[in-house]
Design an enzyme around this catalytic site. Structure first.
Site, PDB file in Angstrom:
ATOM      1  N   SER A 263      39.687 -11.459   1.382  1.00  0.00           N
ATOM      2  CA  SER A 263      39.727 -12.354   2.544  1.00  0.00           C
ATOM      3  C   SER A 263      39.738 -11.486   3.792  1.00  0.00           C
ATOM      4  O   SER A 263      40.638 -10.659   3.974  1.00  0.00           O
ATOM      5  CB  SER A 263      41.003 -13.213   2.527  1.00  0.00           C
ATOM      6  OG  SER A 263      40.962 -14.086   1.432  1.00  0.00           O
TER       7      SER A 263
ATOM      8  N   TYR B 262      53.870   7.086  -0.456  1.00  0.00           N
ATOM      9  CA  TYR B 262      52.453   7.397  -0.203  1.00  0.00           C
ATOM     10  C   TYR B 262      52.290   8.623   0.713  1.00  0.00           C
ATOM     11  O   TYR B 262      51.640   9.608   0.340  1.00  0.00           O
ATOM     12  CB  TYR B 262      51.806   6.151   0.411  1.00  0.00           C
ATOM     13  CG  TYR B 262      50.361   6.265   0.796  1.00  0.00           C
ATOM     14  CD1 TYR B 262      49.425   6.904  -0.015  1.00  0.00           C
ATOM     15  CD2 TYR B 262      49.903   5.679   1.977  1.00  0.00           C
ATOM     16  CE1 TYR B 262      48.084   6.964   0.338  1.00  0.00           C
ATOM     17  CE2 TYR B 262      48.566   5.723   2.333  1.00  0.00           C
ATOM     18  CZ  TYR B 262      47.664   6.374   1.521  1.00  0.00           C
ATOM     19  OH  TYR B 262      46.340   6.423   1.878  1.00  0.00           O
TER      20      TYR B 262
ATOM     21  N   ARG C 279      40.417  -0.954  13.702  1.00  0.00           N
ATOM     22  CA  ARG C 279      41.588  -0.089  13.534  1.00  0.00           C
ATOM     23  C   ARG C 279      41.138   1.368  13.447  1.00  0.00           C
ATOM     24  O   ARG C 279      39.974   1.644  13.150  1.00  0.00           O
ATOM     25  CB  ARG C 279      42.335  -0.425  12.217  1.00  0.00           C
ATOM     26  CG  ARG C 279      42.941  -1.806  12.168  1.00  0.00           C
ATOM     27  CD  ARG C 279      44.157  -1.906  13.055  1.00  0.00           C
ATOM     28  NE  ARG C 279      44.779  -3.225  12.971  1.00  0.00           N
ATOM     29  CZ  ARG C 279      44.431  -4.266  13.730  1.00  0.00           C
ATOM     30  NH1 ARG C 279      43.449  -4.154  14.604  1.00  0.00           N
ATOM     31  NH2 ARG C 279      45.064  -5.415  13.608  1.00  0.00           N
TER      32      ARG C 279
ATOM     33  N   LYS D 266      61.188   0.666  14.058  1.00  0.00           N
ATOM     34  CA  LYS D 266      60.623   1.996  14.359  1.00  0.00           C
ATOM     35  C   LYS D 266      61.029   2.430  15.766  1.00  0.00           C
ATOM     36  O   LYS D 266      61.392   3.587  15.999  1.00  0.00           O
ATOM     37  CB  LYS D 266      59.091   1.982  14.219  1.00  0.00           C
ATOM     38  CG  LYS D 266      58.597   1.904  12.781  1.00  0.00           C
ATOM     39  CD  LYS D 266      58.917   3.170  12.006  1.00  0.00           C
ATOM     40  CE  LYS D 266      58.475   3.118  10.559  1.00  0.00           C
ATOM     41  NZ  LYS D 266      59.008   4.223   9.741  1.00  0.00           N
TER      42      LYS D 266
ATOM     43  N   TYR E 231      59.681  -5.120  11.928  1.00  0.00           N
ATOM     44  CA  TYR E 231      59.308  -3.783  11.437  1.00  0.00           C
ATOM     45  C   TYR E 231      59.072  -2.838  12.616  1.00  0.00           C
ATOM     46  O   TYR E 231      59.625  -1.725  12.678  1.00  0.00           O
ATOM     47  CB  TYR E 231      58.046  -3.885  10.561  1.00  0.00           C
ATOM     48  CG  TYR E 231      57.350  -2.564  10.313  1.00  0.00           C
ATOM     49  CD1 TYR E 231      57.976  -1.533   9.623  1.00  0.00           C
ATOM     50  CD2 TYR E 231      56.049  -2.348  10.768  1.00  0.00           C
ATOM     51  CE1 TYR E 231      57.328  -0.321   9.410  1.00  0.00           C
ATOM     52  CE2 TYR E 231      55.403  -1.154  10.561  1.00  0.00           C
ATOM     53  CZ  TYR E 231      56.048  -0.140   9.879  1.00  0.00           C
ATOM     54  OH  TYR E 231      55.401   1.055   9.675  1.00  0.00           O
TER      55      TYR E 231
ATOM     56  N   ARG F 135      44.891 -13.520  10.788  1.00  0.00           N
ATOM     57  CA  ARG F 135      46.270 -13.309  10.326  1.00  0.00           C
ATOM     58  C   ARG F 135      47.181 -13.271  11.552  1.00  0.00           C
ATOM     59  O   ARG F 135      46.875 -12.546  12.512  1.00  0.00           O
ATOM     60  CB  ARG F 135      46.344 -11.988   9.553  1.00  0.00           C
ATOM     61  CG  ARG F 135      47.700 -11.690   8.935  1.00  0.00           C
ATOM     62  CD  ARG F 135      47.640 -10.481   8.009  1.00  0.00           C
ATOM     63  NE  ARG F 135      47.429  -9.216   8.719  1.00  0.00           N
ATOM     64  CZ  ARG F 135      47.412  -8.018   8.138  1.00  0.00           C
ATOM     65  NH1 ARG F 135      47.592  -7.920   6.821  1.00  0.00           N
ATOM     66  NH2 ARG F 135      47.207  -6.929   8.835  1.00  0.00           N
TER      67      ARG F 135
ATOM     68  N   ASP G 208      64.623  10.071  -2.798  1.00  0.00           N
ATOM     69  CA  ASP G 208      63.997   8.751  -2.788  1.00  0.00           C
ATOM     70  C   ASP G 208      64.919   7.809  -3.550  1.00  0.00           C
ATOM     71  O   ASP G 208      65.637   8.254  -4.456  1.00  0.00           O
ATOM     72  CB  ASP G 208      62.607   8.799  -3.468  1.00  0.00           C
ATOM     73  CG  ASP G 208      61.661   7.779  -2.866  1.00  0.00           C
ATOM     74  OD1 ASP G 208      61.956   6.576  -2.968  1.00  0.00           O
ATOM     75  OD2 ASP G 208      60.633   8.184  -2.289  1.00  0.00           O
TER      76      ASP G 208
ATOM     77  N   SER H  23      55.026   4.752  13.731  1.00  0.00           N
ATOM     78  CA  SER H  23      53.808   3.972  13.510  1.00  0.00           C
ATOM     79  C   SER H  23      53.240   3.491  14.838  1.00  0.00           C
ATOM     80  O   SER H  23      53.980   3.260  15.801  1.00  0.00           O
ATOM     81  CB  SER H  23      54.169   2.766  12.637  1.00  0.00           C
ATOM     82  OG  SER H  23      53.153   1.800  12.677  1.00  0.00           O
TER      83      SER H  23
ATOM     84  N   ASP I 199      70.056   6.678  -2.099  1.00  0.00           N
ATOM     85  CA  ASP I 199      69.841   5.602  -1.136  1.00  0.00           C
ATOM     86  C   ASP I 199      70.481   6.049   0.177  1.00  0.00           C
ATOM     87  O   ASP I 199      71.701   6.256   0.242  1.00  0.00           O
ATOM     88  CB  ASP I 199      70.498   4.316  -1.668  1.00  0.00           C
ATOM     89  CG  ASP I 199      70.198   3.119  -0.778  1.00  0.00           C
ATOM     90  OD1 ASP I 199      69.954   3.314   0.428  1.00  0.00           O
ATOM     91  OD2 ASP I 199      70.222   1.988  -1.295  1.00  0.00           O
TER      92      ASP I 199
HETATM   93  C1  UD1 Z   1      49.937  -2.475  10.003  1.00  0.00           C
HETATM   94  C2  UD1 Z   1      50.757  -1.839  11.081  1.00  0.00           C
HETATM   95  C3  UD1 Z   1      50.907  -0.371  10.866  1.00  0.00           C
HETATM   96  C4  UD1 Z   1      51.452  -0.103   9.488  1.00  0.00           C
HETATM   97  C5  UD1 Z   1      50.491  -0.685   8.501  1.00  0.00           C
HETATM   98  C6  UD1 Z   1      50.991  -0.437   7.108  1.00  0.00           C
HETATM   99  C7  UD1 Z   1      50.454  -2.926  13.222  1.00  0.00           C
HETATM  100  C8  UD1 Z   1      49.683  -2.968  14.500  1.00  0.00           C
HETATM  101  N1  UD1 Z   1      50.076  -2.010  12.344  1.00  0.00           N
HETATM  102  O1  UD1 Z   1      48.604  -2.076  10.233  1.00  0.00           O
HETATM  103  O2  UD1 Z   1      51.785   0.158  11.808  1.00  0.00           O
HETATM  104  O3  UD1 Z   1      51.595   1.272   9.281  1.00  0.00           O
HETATM  105  O4  UD1 Z   1      50.394  -2.096   8.736  1.00  0.00           O
HETATM  106  O5  UD1 Z   1      51.835  -1.408   6.693  1.00  0.00           O
HETATM  107  O6  UD1 Z   1      51.378  -3.668  13.024  1.00  0.00           O
HETATM  108  N2  UD1 Z   1      42.791  -7.168   6.684  1.00  0.00           N
HETATM  109  C9  UD1 Z   1      41.930  -8.100   6.134  1.00  0.00           C
HETATM  110  N3  UD1 Z   1      42.189  -8.529   4.859  1.00  0.00           N
HETATM  111  C10 UD1 Z   1      43.231  -8.064   4.104  1.00  0.00           C
HETATM  112  C11 UD1 Z   1      44.101  -7.094   4.685  1.00  0.00           C
HETATM  113  C12 UD1 Z   1      43.859  -6.667   5.981  1.00  0.00           C
HETATM  114  O7  UD1 Z   1      40.991  -8.547   6.777  1.00  0.00           O
HETATM  115  O8  UD1 Z   1      43.401  -8.509   2.964  1.00  0.00           O
HETATM  116  C13 UD1 Z   1      42.531  -6.679   8.040  1.00  0.00           C
HETATM  117  C14 UD1 Z   1      43.641  -6.936   9.010  1.00  0.00           C
HETATM  118  O9  UD1 Z   1      43.477  -8.173   9.650  1.00  0.00           O
HETATM  119  C15 UD1 Z   1      43.491  -5.766   9.970  1.00  0.00           C
HETATM  120  C16 UD1 Z   1      42.916  -4.647   9.108  1.00  0.00           C
HETATM  121  O10 UD1 Z   1      42.389  -5.278   7.955  1.00  0.00           O
HETATM  122  O11 UD1 Z   1      42.557  -6.078  10.938  1.00  0.00           O
HETATM  123  C17 UD1 Z   1      43.954  -3.632   8.688  1.00  0.00           C
HETATM  124  O12 UD1 Z   1      45.070  -4.312   8.161  1.00  0.00           O
HETATM  125  P1  UD1 Z   1      46.290  -3.553   7.471  1.00  0.00           P
HETATM  126  O13 UD1 Z   1      45.781  -2.592   6.461  1.00  0.00           O
HETATM  127  O14 UD1 Z   1      47.264  -4.585   7.016  1.00  0.00           O
HETATM  128  O15 UD1 Z   1      46.897  -2.667   8.630  1.00  0.00           O
HETATM  129  P2  UD1 Z   1      47.400  -3.069  10.094  1.00  0.00           P
HETATM  130  O16 UD1 Z   1      47.841  -4.476  10.142  1.00  0.00           O
HETATM  131  O17 UD1 Z   1      46.401  -2.604  11.073  1.00  0.00           O
END
Ligand code: UD1
Length: 339
Positions: free
Chosen positions: A215, A11, A230, A152, A148, A291, A31, A124, A58
């Site tokens: 969700s 990405y 975020r 990093k 994870y 979560r 890659d 990250s 790899d």
């Molecule tokens: C996480 C990592 C970040 C990483 C990113 C990509 C942390 C603090 N951050 O970000 O470093 O680069 O993943 O893998 O660990 N949410 C929902 N419903 C969903 C999915 C997400 O409500 O179905 C919410 C989550 O609770 C969160 C926000 O959306 O509050 C963003 O979630 P997500 O996109 O997974 O990213 P992070 O967890 O912030």
């Protein structure tokens, strides 16, 4: 420069490759295609109007990495390759240490041996864990809460130790907040494998009718609307920072780390609203339990990148959602596009 880009069909790697080509660098991409497709090469080349060199490799294969450097004649390395899911890392930590840390050890050893002294590393905000103070600047203590995140930090430590003992080495670690969006051409974007873990890919699949409901993880956080906050930043803005980062490592020796974010936080409900506007589709959601491991609020202080890289995130939330949707839409079945 002739730049080795690991994870080039991923990405962020693919978007960075286009920006590097646009300013005249040559890209040698590698890659293993474990989370991306070789077909991304054509999209990079179309978006940039120039070819890249691409090798299937790899990075855990030390002999292959050395062979790549023997022939490569690289001026710099940008290291994106790695796994990136917090949840998966909890279930399969060894995989994360092997793919993220093991691969980086091979890369660092080969770079040092071949005197490729300029490295940009894809890190990250996850390194900060659940920070006590906001916004998060680079002096915020590193305290990862997942395997994870710890991988990093381990790779940052590796590069920092390498720079401390080898004064010609220069490594800049870029700590991304939440990259979203897609290339405005519609050619490049995020292609999740299976059920998306991240918010934007999931929201877009709901908008596209591929999933019925989003969700929302937790509605009782101590935030204005109760949902997590975020710092979402356009992937093209992130990609452009790598061009600046190459200039930086060309001039400044030693190890450094910088945050890449907008400095503004958005809640999950604000994202849903922005995506409704961008997609002009309904996005049904329900609030469910929190979560595990989610911080309530995290957003960047990007001052260092603003000043020392001369970089600033430019796209707003609607643009990010619109670009993300354009790519998603272009890859939908025709009947879903029309509805
Ligand atoms: C996480 C990592 C970040 C990483 C990113 C990509 C942390 C603090 N951050 O970000 O470093 O680069 O993943 O893998 O660990 N949410 C929902 N419903 C969903 C999915 C997400 O409500 O179905 C919410 C989550 O609770 C969160 C926000 O959306 O509050 C963003 O979630 P997500 O996109 O997974 O990213 P992070 O967890 O912030």
């Amino acid at each position: 420069m002739r730049v080795l880009v690991t994870g080039v069909t991923g990405y962020i790697g693919s978007h960075a490759a286009v920006e590097l080509l646009d300013v005249g660098h040559d890209v040698v991409g590698v890659d293993d295609f474990s989370a991306s497709s070789p077909s991304v090469r054509a999209a990079i080349e179309r978006a940039a109007g120039r070819p890249i060199e691409l090798h299937e490799l790899d990075l855990r294969n030390r002999a292959a990495v050395n062979c790549l450097f023997d022939k490569g004649n690289f001026d710099a390395v940008i290291h994106f390759a790695g796994r990136k899911f917090v949840g998966e890392s909890m279930d399969r930590p060894v995989r994360y240490y092997s793919r993220n840390v093991g691969a980086s050890i091979n890369l660092a050893a080969a770079a040092q041996r071949h005197r490729v002294e300029k490295i940009v590393f894809s890190s990250s905000c996850t390194v900060y864990g659940n920070p006590a103070q906001l916004p998060v600047n680079e002096a915020t203590p590193v305290a990862p809460v997942s395997p994870y995140g710890r991988t990093k930090v381990a790779v940052e430590d590796l590069f920092s130790d390498l720079c401390a003992t080898d004064p010609n080495m220069s490594v800049l670690s870029l700590r991304y907040f939440n990259p979203i969006g897609a290339h405005p051409s519609g050619l490049l974007g995020e292609v999740p494998q299976g059920t998306p873990n991240n918010l934007l890919p999931y929201v877009m699949q709901v908008a596209a009718g591929q999933r019925s409901t989003l969700s929302v993880f937790g509605g009782d956080y101590d935030t204005a609307d109760g949902t997590c906050i975020r710092d979402y930043v356009h992937v093209v803005d992130i990609a452009k920072a790598h061009v600046r980062a190459l200039d930086y490592v060309d001039h400044v020796r030693g190890f450094d780390a910088m945050n890449l974010g907008t400095g503004r936080g958005s809640s999950v409900l604000e994202i849903i609203t922005a995506c409704r506007i961008a997609t002009r589709r309904d996005i049904p959601y329900q609030i469910v339990d929190r979560r595990a491991g989610d911080a309530a609020v995290i957003f960047a202080d990007p001052t260092r990148a603003n000043i020392d890289l001369g970089w600033r995130a430019e796209a707003n939330l609607t643009q990010m959602c619109f670009d993300h949707w354009r790519f998603e839409r272009a890859h939908l079945a025709p009947e879903a596009q029309a509805s």
